[in-house]
Write an enzyme that holds these catalytic residues in place. Structure first.
Site, PDB file in Angstrom:
ATOM      1  N   ASP A 109      35.072  35.910  73.334  1.00  0.00           N
ATOM      2  CA  ASP A 109      35.087  34.448  73.393  1.00  0.00           C
ATOM      3  C   ASP A 109      35.938  33.930  74.549  1.00  0.00           C
ATOM      4  O   ASP A 109      36.856  34.619  75.018  1.00  0.00           O
ATOM      5  CB  ASP A 109      35.664  33.868  72.094  1.00  0.00           C
ATOM      6  N   HIS A 137      38.747  38.510  72.886  1.00  0.00           N
ATOM      7  CA  HIS A 137      38.752  37.483  73.935  1.00  0.00           C
ATOM      8  C   HIS A 137      38.903  38.164  75.293  1.00  0.00           C
ATOM      9  O   HIS A 137      39.723  39.075  75.438  1.00  0.00           O
ATOM     10  CB  HIS A 137      39.885  36.481  73.712  1.00  0.00           C
TER      11      HIS A 137
END
Length: 258
Positions: free
Chosen positions: A75, A220
């Protein structure tokens, strides 16, 4: 799957019964309070935990997966650190799914293009990733989704169908926007907390403890810490004979509009 409607209907039904009973005999005021608190707790919990699919159907893993297959998702990119993540993935011949933010794509279009060129799947992660996303109107959420879709299509030529709401937050307004824009909501069942936990070893152990066939791991691509942990995760998955596949392959869902 729309559990919010079921819970709300249940609470309204109980409320009506209590109101009727109150005309026949005394009903303690705190019964009403308990009913409201139950509805409130369920709503807040459902809003904050994407795995519940409380407001809209969400895809957080493949429970029917028989083989040792698992998906890696990233993400908040593209980001300068995404390039290191891509190098690690290429080194281990692994394909992942990147949920990209519109403003980040605008900042780093070349890195975004590299994600696609190296064979990874792209998903929509809103335009702004605002901390206020959970209180946006349906119109604002729709605008964020469509704006990012346009940016992605201009650079890739593809119309994405996967959407991951910022922070995994859902509510009736977000659900309506997603239904209107015809996206699949992709969640996770293995959250690394790599933006919160400081120690790489703790992040790794958290991920390893939750690894299961058909799982979706959330990472991430925005920090060196996460990139370092990624390398260790890949080595662990290889030692456990797992095959890493993109989310669309794991869930048997189309990632792009034909």
């Amino acid at each position: 799957m729309l559990k919010h409607k079921t819970i709300t209907f249940f609470c309204v039904s109980i409320l009506v019964m209590m109101l009727v009973l109150s005309f026949l005999s005394e009903v303690k005021w705190w019964y009403f309070l308990l009913l409201f608190l139950f509805w409130l707790v369920m709503t807040v919990w459902g809003s904050s935990d994407i795995r519940l699919g409380y407001f809209i159907k969400t895809y957080c893993n493949n429970q029917d997966e028989k083989k040792r297959r698992i998906a890696l998702t990233f993400d908040d990119g593209p980001h300068p650190m995404t390039e290191k993540v891509l190098e690690i993935l290429r080194k281990h011949n692994a394909k992942a799914t990147f949920f990209c933010i519109g403003t980040q794509i605008e900042k780093y279009p070349d890195i975004f293009k590299r994600i696609i060129e190296e064979g990874h799947t792209i998903g929509n992660h809103s335009y702004s990733h605002s901390n206020s996303f959970g209180i946006f109107s349906t119109e604002k959420v729709t605008e964020e989704i469509l704006h990012t879709n346009t940016i992605i299509e201009q650079l890739s030529g593809s119309k994405v169908l996967f959407f991951r709401p910022p922070f995994g937050v859902t509510n009736p307004r977000i659900a309506k926007a997603i239904l209107d824009t015809k996206h699949y909501v992709i969640g996770w069942n293995n959250r690394s907390l790599d933006t919160v936990i400081k120690e790489e070893a703790k992040i790794l152990e958290r991920v390893k403890s939750k690894v299961k066939p058909g799982g979706i791991i959330l990472l991430h691509d925005t920090s060196l810490k996460s990139a370092n942990v990624l390398e260790q995760i890949l080595l662990f998955l290889k030692s456990e004979n797992y095959t890493i596949v993109p989310v669309d392959e794991l869930l048997n869902l189309p990632a792009y509009e034909n």
